[in-house]
Each structure stands twice: as C-alpha cells, then as structure tokens.
Design a protein around this motif. Structure first.
Motif, PDB file in Angstrom:
ATOM      1  N   LEU A  17       0.763  -1.154  -0.122  1.00  0.00           N
ATOM      2  CA  LEU A  17       0.168  -0.095   0.084  1.00  0.00           C
ATOM      3  C   LEU A  17       0.701   1.287  -0.147  1.00  0.00           C
ATOM      4  CD1 LEU A  17      -2.927  -0.841   2.369  1.00  0.00           C
ATOM      5  CD2 LEU A  17      -3.060  -0.601   0.015  1.00  0.00           C
ATOM      6  N   CYS A  18       1.981   1.189   0.704  1.00  0.00           N
ATOM      7  CA  CYS A  18       2.597   2.471   0.838  1.00  0.00           C
ATOM      8  C   CYS A  18       3.527   2.646  -0.587  1.00  0.00           C
ATOM      9  CB  CYS A  18       3.921   2.188   1.494  1.00  0.00           C
ATOM     10  SG  CYS A  18       3.424   2.305   3.446  1.00  0.00           S
ATOM     11  N   LEU A  19       3.851   1.425  -1.333  1.00  0.00           N
ATOM     12  CA  LEU A  19       4.481   1.691  -2.536  1.00  0.00           C
ATOM     13  C   LEU A  19       3.288   2.053  -3.537  1.00  0.00           C
ATOM     14  CD1 LEU A  19       7.104   1.045  -4.663  1.00  0.00           C
ATOM     15  CD2 LEU A  19       5.768  -1.266  -4.963  1.00  0.00           C
ATOM     16  N   VAL A  20       2.190   1.656  -3.737  1.00  0.00           N
ATOM     17  CA  VAL A  20       1.127   2.095  -4.528  1.00  0.00           C
ATOM     18  C   VAL A  20       0.733   3.784  -4.119  1.00  0.00           C
ATOM     19  CG1 VAL A  20      -1.386   1.747  -5.108  1.00  0.00           C
ATOM     20  CG2 VAL A  20       0.076  -0.088  -4.772  1.00  0.00           C
ATOM     21  N   GLY A  21       0.816   4.062  -2.752  1.00  0.00           N
ATOM     22  CA  GLY A  21       0.696   5.586  -2.595  1.00  0.00           C
ATOM     23  C   GLY A  21       1.749   6.342  -3.163  1.00  0.00           C
ATOM     24  N   TYR A  22       2.969   5.798  -2.853  1.00  0.00           N
ATOM     25  CA  TYR A  22       4.097   6.609  -3.471  1.00  0.00           C
ATOM     26  C   TYR A  22       3.933   6.865  -5.067  1.00  0.00           C
ATOM     27  CZ  TYR A  22       8.829   7.780  -4.627  1.00  0.00           C
ATOM     28  OH  TYR A  22       9.890   8.531  -5.365  1.00  0.00           O
ATOM     29  N   ILE A  23       3.660   5.764  -5.741  1.00  0.00           N
ATOM     30  CA  ILE A  23       3.518   5.925  -7.108  1.00  0.00           C
ATOM     31  C   ILE A  23       2.396   6.736  -7.362  1.00  0.00           C
ATOM     32  CG2 ILE A  23       2.785   4.609  -9.416  1.00  0.00           C
ATOM     33  CD1 ILE A  23       4.414   2.256  -7.832  1.00  0.00           C
ATOM     34  N   ILE A  24       1.252   6.683  -6.832  1.00  0.00           N
ATOM     35  CA  ILE A  24       0.007   7.531  -7.270  1.00  0.00           C
ATOM     36  C   ILE A  24       0.329   9.032  -6.697  1.00  0.00           C
ATOM     37  CG2 ILE A  24      -2.278   8.000  -6.567  1.00  0.00           C
ATOM     38  CD1 ILE A  24      -2.751   4.897  -6.452  1.00  0.00           C
ATOM     39  N   LEU A  25       0.891   9.354  -5.838  1.00  0.00           N
ATOM     40  CA  LEU A  25       1.207  10.603  -5.313  1.00  0.00           C
ATOM     41  C   LEU A  25       2.291  11.225  -5.899  1.00  0.00           C
ATOM     42  CD1 LEU A  25      -0.078  10.176  -1.476  1.00  0.00           C
ATOM     43  CD2 LEU A  25      -1.261  11.152  -3.534  1.00  0.00           C
ATOM     44  N   PHE A  26       3.181  10.631  -6.303  1.00  0.00           N
ATOM     45  CA  PHE A  26       4.677  11.065  -6.616  1.00  0.00           C
ATOM     46  C   PHE A  26       5.178  10.994  -7.956  1.00  0.00           C
ATOM     47  CE2 PHE A  26       4.760  11.335  -2.039  1.00  0.00           C
ATOM     48  CZ  PHE A  26       4.947  12.798  -1.912  1.00  0.00           C
ATOM     49  N   VAL A  27       5.050   9.679  -8.367  1.00  0.00           N
ATOM     50  CA  VAL A  27       5.849   9.349  -9.438  1.00  0.00           C
ATOM     51  C   VAL A  27       4.768   9.588 -10.720  1.00  0.00           C
ATOM     52  CG1 VAL A  27       6.554   7.256 -11.051  1.00  0.00           C
ATOM     53  CG2 VAL A  27       7.055   7.403  -8.437  1.00  0.00           C
ATOM     54  N   ILE A  28       3.609   9.359 -10.709  1.00  0.00           N
ATOM     55  CA  ILE A  28       2.674   9.478 -11.757  1.00  0.00           C
ATOM     56  C   ILE A  28       2.553  11.157 -12.110  1.00  0.00           C
ATOM     57  CG2 ILE A  28       0.259   9.622 -12.714  1.00  0.00           C
ATOM     58  CD1 ILE A  28       0.345   6.427 -11.630  1.00  0.00           C
ATOM     59  N   PRO A  29       2.176  12.056 -11.003  1.00  0.00           N
ATOM     60  CA  PRO A  29       2.053  13.586 -11.153  1.00  0.00           C
ATOM     61  C   PRO A  29       3.641  14.162 -11.769  1.00  0.00           C
ATOM     62  CG  PRO A  29       1.150  12.841  -9.085  1.00  0.00           C
ATOM     63  CD  PRO A  29       1.754  11.594  -9.769  1.00  0.00           C
ATOM     64  N   LYS A  30       4.801  13.432 -11.273  1.00  0.00           N
ATOM     65  CA  LYS A  30       5.813  14.128 -11.743  1.00  0.00           C
ATOM     66  C   LYS A  30       5.986  13.769 -13.272  1.00  0.00           C
ATOM     67  CE  LYS A  30      10.711  14.133 -10.986  1.00  0.00           C
ATOM     68  NZ  LYS A  30      12.001  13.665 -10.151  1.00  0.00           N
ATOM     69  N   ALA A  31       5.599  12.499 -13.732  1.00  0.00           N
ATOM     70  CA  ALA A  31       5.932  12.041 -14.940  1.00  0.00           C
ATOM     71  C   ALA A  31       4.733  12.918 -15.845  1.00  0.00           C
ATOM     72  CB  ALA A  31       5.596  10.850 -15.549  1.00  0.00           C
ATOM     73  N   THR A  32       3.592  13.126 -15.457  1.00  0.00           N
ATOM     74  CA  THR A  32       2.733  14.237 -16.130  1.00  0.00           C
ATOM     75  C   THR A  32       3.280  15.591 -16.337  1.00  0.00           C
ATOM     76  OG1 THR A  32       0.913  13.017 -15.156  1.00  0.00           O
ATOM     77  CG2 THR A  32       0.220  14.997 -15.908  1.00  0.00           C
ATOM     78  N   ALA A  33       3.825  16.203 -15.086  1.00  0.00           N
ATOM     79  CA  ALA A  33       4.441  17.414 -14.990  1.00  0.00           C
ATOM     80  C   ALA A  33       5.604  17.581 -16.159  1.00  0.00           C
ATOM     81  CB  ALA A  33       4.845  17.793 -13.757  1.00  0.00           C
TER      82      ALA A  33
END
Length: 125
Positions: A17-33
């Motif tokens: 759950l921590c890994l999924v949360g990190y991906i959703i909250l940081f990795v995906i928005p950074k790639a979108t930006a």
C-alpha cells in the motif's frame, strides 16, 4: 507459527500500500508534469538540443512541480516552468524568467511564454 504468518501478511500488505501510494502521489504526477513541460517547449518551438540544464522538483509551497531550465542561447536567464493542474493556462504551465535573482518580462526573454499566458498577465495589470 500461524501468528507470525499473519503478521508477515499484514506487514507485506502495508508495504504494498505504501508503494502504491508513493506511485500515485509522486511518480505519476511528476511524469505528467515532465510531459506537460515537454509539450509546452514544443509549442514554444524549442528543441531539446537548446537546453543546457533541466531540473524538476516538487513545489511544496505552491503545489505541483517546478522545472528549472537554462538554455544554451540564453544562459543568463533561469527559466522556471511551474506545472499545476489547477492553473487555467495551456498545458497547466506558468513560465517565469529570472536574471540575477530578479524577474524578467517577456521583452527580455529569448524564449517568452506562450501568447495565452502573456494575455493573462496583461489582463491582470
């Protein structure tokens, strides 16, 4: 033995759950930006070969992401591309330029913001 197995399952589920949360909250928005900045640079007709340095960081004060770019043909000005999905501008990006710590207007920039941003700036004056 079953008690230890239950704890390992709980700890494993928590880590997933921590890994999924990190991906959703940081990795995906950074790639979108990053993709939005690439699209904005393409709209400005800027090639990747013109970029001397590029650093993307999380903007904790304002939200979103901040990409700092220095161009080879304009090394004195540090361009800041602020991405925030709440901004109602093309690609959700606002561009600022800084020379020796002071803000630059579009007249002093070799790579000025898109006309839509300039119109928004002039409308607020």
């Amino acid at each position: 033995m079953k008690k230890n197995k239950k704890w390992w399952i709980i700890v494993g589920a928590f880590l997933v759950l921590c890994l999924v949360g990190y991906i959703i909250l940081f990795v995906i928005p950074k790639a979108t930006a990053n993709k939005a900045v690439d699209n904005y640079l393409a709209a400005q007709k800027i090639k990747s070969g013109q970029i001397e340095s590029r650093v993307i960081t999380k903007d904790w004060k304002m939200g979103g992401y901040l990409t700092k770019i220095v161009f080879k043909d304009d090394p004195d000005i540090k361009y800041e591309y602020s991405y925030d999905k709440r901004i109602d501008l093309p690609y959700h990006i606002f561009v600022n330029g800084y020379k020796n710590g002071s803000g630059q207007t579009a007249d002093g920039m070799k790579h000025p913001p898109l006309p839509e941003q300039l119109a928004e700036i002039n409308k607020t004056k």
